[in-house]
Design a protein around this motif. Structure first.
Motif, PDB file in Angstrom:
ATOM      1  N   ILE A 117       0.836  -1.212   0.000  1.00 29.37           N
ATOM      2  CA  ILE A 117       0.000   0.000   0.000  1.00 29.37           C
ATOM      3  C   ILE A 117       0.866   1.256   0.000  1.00 29.37           C
ATOM      4  O   ILE A 117       0.634   2.198  -0.752  1.00 29.37           O
ATOM      5  CB  ILE A 117      -0.938   0.007   1.232  1.00 29.37           C
ATOM      6  N   GLY A 133       5.996   6.427   6.761  1.00 22.70           N
ATOM      7  CA  GLY A 133       5.864   4.986   6.958  1.00 22.70           C
ATOM      8  C   GLY A 133       6.448   4.562   8.296  1.00 22.70           C
ATOM      9  O   GLY A 133       7.066   5.359   9.006  1.00 22.70           O
ATOM     10  N   LYS A 148      13.826   1.337   2.797  1.00 24.05           N
ATOM     11  CA  LYS A 148      12.360   1.425   2.629  1.00 24.05           C
ATOM     12  C   LYS A 148      11.942   2.855   2.302  1.00 24.05           C
ATOM     13  O   LYS A 148      11.069   3.081   1.477  1.00 24.05           O
ATOM     14  CB  LYS A 148      11.640   0.968   3.908  1.00 24.05           C
TER      15      LYS A 148
END
Ligand code: CTP
Length: 208
Positions: A117, A133, A148
């Motif tokens: 997502i 995140g 990431k």
């Protein structure tokens, strides 16, 4: 502000599912603090035992697919998205309609990837939208989290090391490190609500 929280559940058959230890406490604390400070907040939440915060629009979901639909259907209208949910990376490839019966043999479950997502949000980021995140690691926390951040095109990632006492899933406290492309901010052990205050302060400062 859109916040996600809690675990996802991926069904195997009508009786069983795969999930993780996420309690939802971090995401709920963020939603509460954002709302207390005047934001209009949507909380997309996997199954948790927490009472929803007042004045927050709660969207309950169960699977990673449902969370994907709920988040991507609303992400265009958000100034800030904070993804604290622990989303399953894999789900059983087929869901048995009937209860799976035991045999004397070993059992394997074939798994397929779920949609990422956050990666989708990074690829479809609107102008001036802030994307945050979360990253939970047991080793190489900074290095893995930076990867990431880059891979998912995030503005910030909040990392914690599950092995540290007072950090992680079911506790009321956390020890987090906020990482942006150029900076690293370490916070001490504090309540998840205090973490949420610092997190929002940092996001508002970076959005200026
Ligand atoms: N996330 C997501 N969709 C997924 C999986 C994760 O949006 N299908 C989000 C989480 O909400 C979290 C962040 O991505 O904000 C975590 O990043 P990820 O790379 O998925 O972390 P891990 O699943 O911990 O990765 P790995 O298993 O490689 O450590």
């Amino acid at each position: 502000i859109l916040v996600t929280a809690g675990p996802t559940q991926e069904p195997i058959d009508p009786v069983r599912y795969l999930t993780n230890h996420s309690s939802g406490k971090m995401g709920y604390a963020i939603a509460k603090v954002c709302s207390m400070r005047g934001a209009e907040v949507t909380l997309v939440s996997g199954k948790t035992a927490i009472k929803p915060p007042l004045f927050v629009d709660v969207v309950p979901v169960t699977t990673a697919r449902e969370m994907y639909e709920a988040v991507t259907g609303r992400s265009d209208r958000q100034d800030i998205v904070i993804k604290a949910a622990a989303v399953a990376d894999y789900r059983p490839k087929t869901i048995s309609e009937q209860k799976v019966k035991k045999t004397d043999e070993e059992l394997s479950i074939e798994m397929e990837r779920t949609d990422d997502i956050l990666k989708y949000l990074g690829e479809h980021k609107r102008a001036n939208q802030f994307l945050c995140g979360f990253s939970m690691e047991t080793e190489h926390m900074l290095e893995n989290s930076r990867k990431k951040l880059k891979k998912k095109n995030l503005d910030m990632i909040v990392a914690n090391n599950l092995k540290k006492q007072g950090a992680g899933f079911e506790t009321d406290t956390n020890i987090v490190t906020m990482i942006t492309q150029n900076e690293v901010f370490e916070l001490e052990l504090m309540s998840k609500e205090e973490v949420a205050f610092h997190l929002l302060d940092k996001i508002l400062e970076l959005r200026k």
